[in-house]
Design an enzyme around this catalytic site. Structure first.
Site, short mmCIF file in Angstrom:
data_model
loop_
_atom_site.label_atom_id
_atom_site.label_comp_id
_atom_site.label_asym_id
_atom_site.label_seq_id
_atom_site.Cartn_x
_atom_site.Cartn_y
_atom_site.Cartn_z
N CYS A 108 0.64 -0.68 0.13
CA CYS A 108 -0.35 0.33 -0.08
C CYS A 108 1.08 1.50 -0.01
CB CYS A 108 -1.06 0.26 1.11
SG CYS A 108 -1.88 1.50 1.21
N HIS A 150 -8.95 -3.82 -2.34
CA HIS A 150 -8.02 -2.97 -1.11
C HIS A 150 -9.20 -1.54 -1.24
CE1 HIS A 150 -3.86 -1.93 0.18
NE2 HIS A 150 -4.39 -0.45 -0.35
N GLU A 151 -9.36 -0.88 -2.28
CA GLU A 151 -9.28 0.68 -2.17
C GLU A 151 -10.53 1.03 -1.84
OE1 GLU A 151 -7.36 2.56 -3.35
OE2 GLU A 151 -5.85 0.91 -3.87
N HIS A 154 -10.23 0.49 1.34
CA HIS A 154 -9.44 2.27 2.53
C HIS A 154 -10.56 3.31 2.42
CE1 HIS A 154 -5.47 2.46 1.86
NE2 HIS A 154 -5.03 1.80 0.63
#
Ligand code: ZN
Length: 175
Positions: A108, A150-151, A154
């Site tokens: 990341c 993954h995003e 976030h």
């Protein structure tokens, strides 16, 4: 130069806010998108970035054109071909995740320089608005499906290190 905030910064641990649809084309939101693209471009290994990573608590992420080229193998084979356009995802919602999962290597831009293995669904579908306020859907597998997961993590204040195992620290070598 747009700074990418690092683990420990409070924005990374805040649930990001939805972008009002009528504000997508506003100067403010367009600037955030541009800054995200600049930040992404400044990182040789960057394939995607979420707004909280530049300190903006908004539900936006950008996937670099590089990611699509890496996904098809074109990037590794011929780095001189023009890279595809970045794709902007605003208020993204994952609508489908395959039950079939696999462990994938992950890092990341905000957790330098840790890498680990995260179990991700092999396929994912997403709905989002683009930078012109138009709604679209996209299905993906492999690297792109991993990026979607993954995003969106976030945007929900989750970092990959919360889920990863076999975490190692691999700072770049100076050469
Ligand atoms: Zn990240």
């Amino acid at each position: 130069m747009v700074a990418i905030v690092q683990n420990g910064h409070k924005t990374l641990r805040e649930k990001a806010k939805e972008v009002p649809i009528h504000e997508i084309e506003s100067k403010k939101i367009q600037k955030v998108i541009l800054d995200m693209k600049k930040a992404l471009l400044s990182q040789d290994d960057g394939v995607a970035i979420a707004a909280p990573q530049i300190g903006e608590s908004l539900r936006i992420f950008v996937v670099s054109g590089r990611a699509f080229d890496i996904g098809t193998g074109d990037y590794e084979e011929n780095k001189s071909i023009p890279i595809a356009d970045d794709i902007v995802f605003i208020n993204p919602v994952i609508t489908k995740l395959s039950r079939d999962k696999e462990e994938m290597d992950e890092g990341c831009l905000s957790v330098r320089y840790l890498y680990g293995k995260v179990k991700r669904s092999k396929k994912a579908s997403i709905e989002a608005y683009d930078e012109n306020g138009k709604k679209f859907k996209r299905g993906a597998s492999g690297l792109l499906a991993q990026i979607f997961q993954h995003e969106t993590d976030h945007l929900d204040a989750v970092l990959f290190i919360d889920k990863a195992k076999d975490i190692v620290n691999l700072p770049p070598k100076n050469d």
